[in-house]
Scaffold this active site. Structure first.
Site, PDB file in Angstrom:
ATOM      1  N   CYS A  19     -16.831   1.819 -21.706  1.00  0.00           N
ATOM      2  CA  CYS A  19     -18.144   1.943 -21.062  1.00  0.00           C
ATOM      3  C   CYS A  19     -19.077   0.785 -21.409  1.00  0.00           C
ATOM      4  O   CYS A  19     -19.958   0.437 -20.603  1.00  0.00           O
ATOM      5  CB  CYS A  19     -18.792   3.273 -21.442  1.00  0.00           C
ATOM      6  SG  CYS A  19     -17.847   4.712 -20.881  1.00  0.00           S
TER       7      CYS A  19
ATOM      8  N   GLU B 190       0.815  -1.211   0.000  1.00  0.00           N
ATOM      9  CA  GLU B 190       0.000   0.000   0.000  1.00  0.00           C
ATOM     10  C   GLU B 190       0.851   1.266   0.000  1.00  0.00           C
ATOM     11  O   GLU B 190       0.480   2.267  -0.604  1.00  0.00           O
ATOM     12  CB  GLU B 190      -0.970   0.002   1.188  1.00  0.00           C
ATOM     13  CG  GLU B 190      -2.081  -1.046   1.092  1.00  0.00           C
ATOM     14  CD  GLU B 190      -2.951  -0.887  -0.157  1.00  0.00           C
ATOM     15  OE1 GLU B 190      -2.978   0.215  -0.735  1.00  0.00           O
ATOM     16  OE2 GLU B 190      -3.594  -1.866  -0.558  1.00  0.00           O
TER      17      GLU B 190
END
Length: 399
Positions: free
Chosen positions: A233, A66
DNA sequence: GATGCGTGGAC
DNA sequence: TGTCCAAGCAT
């Protein structure tokens, strides 16, 4: 019937409609099952399988990942993380490691203060947890506050860690999520000027029963479908809900922030070699840019100065020595986030004085073959290559 | 709340 | 050769 959301929906409370929230969650989670990035090693159990809701994952590998992932793409991080985990496999190994070793493992990743803060954080955590308990995830802190208090861990990283490792319901807001949510609601604010609303939305949408999976799905959607350029999309589970898609030009969002202007400068660098062909390096101060990294001495050229004068002056100021500036070894551009520098690098010969760390932590004479043991910023790596090349050629000529 | 911080990927 | 930005944080 309008199914999409407008940018006022959140303010109007429309997104708090439980049915719409459920629709967003279930379509995303369904998409994630077959389209998520299920190959991320620190997100898997020791058996290489996806964890179930009740399982903890090893915390240290997630912590390292992270921090590496801050402002850095997954594909860039993966090889660094693999190498790191072999060299420093546990929290204890990191806490006990020399700083040079840590920075060397980070070399090339950039934002080097991340590495030093992670190093400090490992020592704080080890103090907190204790060596016998450091391998058991159950003994690590599990609240957002404790994590955010650690150096180099902000809200996003803290949320990522506790949702990934412990499956706790903490929202994320990284670059991917910012872009996805901005398009979803059709926000015309640049994301970094709309953080409070985006955090609220991320928290609102988060499936509190499946936080680990939901957060990962949201990021994967941003990374693989809702990309900055050419978003796909037609494959997006949220197509019908997306304000940016319904507007016809999803790529127009998010709107750009203020353009940043790069300042420019010419930097003269001196590679001082002694009779043994050792080269002089110095370690940058801990505070400031690239703190703790090693470099070759030099500095900014003033206006009415030749580059030879610059190098002689900088080495006088930084090391307290007089040098004879010799031939130019290499010259190149290198850009940073906020400035663009043109480096001009000359070989130098020491005339008088013993080098002292007047504006650095330490100076050291190093064999060319030992340079690989010192962490250098990227710009210096070009100089090292050129230097090794130069000596390879001069050796060949002497034969 | 604006600014500084590294490097590499994508266009 | 440039521009924008990436699993952000600290100050």
């Amino acid at each position: 019937m309008a199914v999409g959301f407008s940018q006022n929906d959140l303010a109007n409370g429309v997104l708090e409609n439980p049915q719409k929230i459920d629709a967003l969650r279930s379509t995303l989670l369904q998409w994630f099952k077959s389209n998520g990035r299920h190959y991320i090693p620190w997100k898997l159990t020791k058996d290489g399988t996806l964890p179930n809701e009740n399982q903890y994952l090893a915390v240290y590998p997630i912590l390292v990942a992270e921090v590496m992932l801050q402002q850095t793409q997954l594909k860039v991080v993966l090889p660094y993380w693999e190498k790191w985990m072999l060299a420093l496999p546990t929290l204890v190994d990191l806490a006990k490691a020399e700083e040079d070793k840590v920075l060397l493992l980070w070399q090339g990743l950039g934002y080097y203060s991340r590495a030093r803060r992670l190093h400090v954080t490992s020592r704080i955590l080890l103090n907190l947890i204790g060596i016998p308990n450091s391998l058991n995830p159950a003994n690590w802190p599990k609240d957002l506050e404790s994590w955010m208090n650690l150096p180099g861990i902000g809200r996003n990283t803290a949320g990522s860690i506790i949702s990934s490792a412990f499956n706790l319901p903490s929202p994320l807001l990284d670059g991917n999520v910012k872009r996805v949510l901005t398009r979803l609601i059709g926000s015309t604010k640049t994301p970094n000027k709309d953080l409070a609303r985006l955090w609220k939305l991320s928290d609102l949408l988060l499936d509190k029963n499946l936080p680990r999976t939901f957060n990962q799905a949201l990021m994967d959607l941003g990374a693989t479908i809702c990309t900055k350029y050419n978003p796909i999309c037609t494959n997006c589970p949220w197509q019908n809900y997306c304000s940016a898609y319904n507007s016809g030009n999803p790529e127009n969002l998010p709107v750009k922030g203020q353009k940043l202007i790069l300042s420019k400068a010419v930097i003269g660098v001196g590679l001082i070699l002694n009779k043994n062909q050792d080269v002089l390096i110095d370690q940058r101060l801990d505070e400031g840019s690239m703190g703790g990294m090693w470099e070759f001495p030099g500095g900014k050229k003033e206006k009415d100065e030749s580059i030879e004068m610059t190098i002689a002056r900088e080495l006088r100021e930084e090391l307290g020595v007089e040098v004879k500036v010799g031939k130019k070894l290499i010259e190149f551009d290198h850009s940073y986030t906020h400035k663009k520098l043109h480096f001009i690098v000359h070989l130098c010969e020491l005339i008088s004085g013993k080098p002292k760390p007047l504006s650095s932590q330490e100076v050291r004479w190093v064999k060319l073959s030992d340079l690989q043991n010192y962490p250098f910023p990227k710009a210096n790596s070009y100089m090292i290559s050129a230097l090794k090349e130069y000596f390879l050629i001069s050796k060949t000529k002497m034969k």
